[in-house]
Design an enzyme around this catalytic site. Structure first.
Site, PDB file in Angstrom:
ATOM      1  N   HIS A 167       0.843  -1.199   0.000  1.00 49.28           N
ATOM      2  CA  HIS A 167       0.000   0.000   0.000  1.00 49.28           C
ATOM      3  C   HIS A 167       0.876   1.246   0.000  1.00 49.28           C
ATOM      4  O   HIS A 167       1.860   1.325   0.749  1.00 49.28           O
ATOM      5  CB  HIS A 167      -0.916  -0.007   1.231  1.00 49.28           C
ATOM      6  CG  HIS A 167      -1.878   1.136   1.283  1.00 49.28           C
ATOM      7  ND1 HIS A 167      -2.759   1.423   0.263  1.00 49.28           N
ATOM      8  CD2 HIS A 167      -2.104   2.065   2.261  1.00 49.28           C
ATOM      9  CE1 HIS A 167      -3.487   2.477   0.603  1.00 49.28           C
ATOM     10  NE2 HIS A 167      -3.106   2.891   1.801  1.00 49.28           N
ATOM     11  N   CYS A 222      -3.882   2.972  -4.947  1.00 47.79           N
ATOM     12  CA  CYS A 222      -3.246   3.723  -3.856  1.00 47.79           C
ATOM     13  C   CYS A 222      -2.074   4.575  -4.338  1.00 47.79           C
ATOM     14  O   CYS A 222      -1.884   5.706  -3.861  1.00 47.79           O
ATOM     15  CB  CYS A 222      -2.797   2.778  -2.747  1.00 47.79           C
ATOM     16  SG  CYS A 222      -1.709   1.435  -3.286  1.00 47.79           S
ATOM     17  N   ASP A 274      -3.464   8.945   3.673  1.00 48.58           N
ATOM     18  CA  ASP A 274      -3.720   7.540   3.374  1.00 48.58           C
ATOM     19  C   ASP A 274      -5.078   7.453   2.691  1.00 48.58           C
ATOM     20  O   ASP A 274      -6.099   7.834   3.270  1.00 48.58           O
ATOM     21  CB  ASP A 274      -3.713   6.717   4.663  1.00 48.58           C
ATOM     22  CG  ASP A 274      -3.945   5.226   4.428  1.00 48.58           C
ATOM     23  OD1 ASP A 274      -4.236   4.819   3.274  1.00 48.58           O
ATOM     24  OD2 ASP A 274      -3.858   4.456   5.398  1.00 48.58           O
TER      25      ASP A 274
END
Length: 332
Positions: free
Chosen positions: A222, A290, A239
């Site tokens: 990620h 991501c 995030d």
């Protein structure tokens, strides 16, 4: 996911979860004529209200007025206050609406660039170099990570962040914040091997003279983005899954202390600094975008733009990033 706070010195300030973009839309745009008119109405009402609120001396001079006249004045003031309350509510609502970022407007690539992008996303020959700069050679196999549903690799993210830093050095009508970017290996090295393993990375740059530092964060499967803003005295963690990472923020804040001590021979002044987990940002709805989110967080923040893209914009943003890597230049 809870993270144990590492024993680092000096202790960082309180870690907050707050929004940093709510007011940017308001700051970057002007009120339309209707809203200006409403503000002027408020000013006129305030002036009229001031006239009605007579001084003590003036009230004594009007003591001879009849009860009927005083009752009328009282009634006028009551009606005026009601009108002001209603108008203030309308203006406040308009201001609140103006703080919301405008919807994201995709960049028009044009037919010729669309063809170049499609060609660059073809899989073969995989070792063909499609773009070279910043001592990074982006091959076709690297560019293919910008195909739909693919995870971005280090070369694409490092190249893109380098373009962001390079952009801040270009002459523009409206100067941008000065930016330095660390590559995707910096945080991993700092976390695993400590400050001494990265202290030579800034031997040619004084980060304390800059406005913003971008730091890609790789968590195995990620990508996130951390941004140090010296103007606002913040270390912010972005995030796209809206997660938190106190350990990362603590490590980066401790890095600032050690970097200041090593390069300047003095202690870092942490007064007023905040460590922030940014939550009011676009949320990722799948398992593979991501890296695009992380790059776009950095791209928007480093030009002080409201972060207004969404998951639905990912297909276009992937193609836009291909075009930018090919051109070695960002569209904004």
């Amino acid at each position: 996911m809870s993270v144990n706070k590492p024993a680092l010195a000096p202790a960082p300030p309180c870690i907050l979860s707050t929004a940093t973009n709510n007011f940017i839309g308001m700051m970057r745009g002007d009120f339309d004529h209707e809203r200006i008119k409403k503000h002027l109405e408020v000013e006129e009402l305030n002036a009229y209200n001031h006239k009605l609120n007579l001084s003590e001396q003036e009230r004594k001079q009007t003591s001879r007025r009849s009860v009927r006249t005083r009752g009328k004045t009282s009634k006028d003031m009551h009606e005026l206050n009601e009108k002001m309350d209603k108008l203030a509510y309308r203006v406040e609502s308009d201001i609140e609406d103006s703080r919301m970022p405008c919807p994201y407007k995709p960049v028009e690539l044009g037919d010729e660039m669309e063809l170049r992008v499609s060609n660059a996303l073809m899989n073969f020959p995989i070792e063909e170099v499609l773009s070279s700069s910043y001592r990074i050679h982006v091959k076709r196999k690297d560019m293919s990570t910008l195909q739909p549903s693919q995870w971005l690799n280090d070369e694409i993210i490092n190249f893109y962040c380098s373009m962001i830093a390079d952009r801040s050095t270009q002459q523009r009508a409206k100067p941008l914040p000065t930016v330095h970017t660390y590559n995707t290996f910096f945080y991993m090295q700092l976390k695993d091997r400590g400050y001494d393993s990265v202290k030579r990375w800034t031997r040619k740059v004084d980060i304390f003279t800059l406005d913003v530092i971008t730091i890609p964060i790789h968590l195995g499967m990620h990508w996130c983005m951390a941004i140090i803003d010296f103007r606002g005295k913040t270390v912010v963690y972005y995030d796209s899954f809206l997660g938190s990472n106190s350990k990362c923020l603590n490590i980066l804040f401790d890095y600032l202390h050690k970097e200041r001590r090593d390069k300047k021979g003095e202690e870092f002044d942490s007064t007023g600094w905040k460590l922030i987990h940014e939550k009011e940002i676009p949320e990722q709805k799948n398992s593979n975008d991501c890296g695009v989110f992380a790059c776009q967080f950095a791209e928007f923040v480093t030009r002080d733009a409201a972060i207004n893209f969404t998951q639905e914009d990912m297909p276009h943003l992937r193609r836009q990033m291909v075009a930018e890597v090919l051109n070695k230049k960002l569209y904004h």
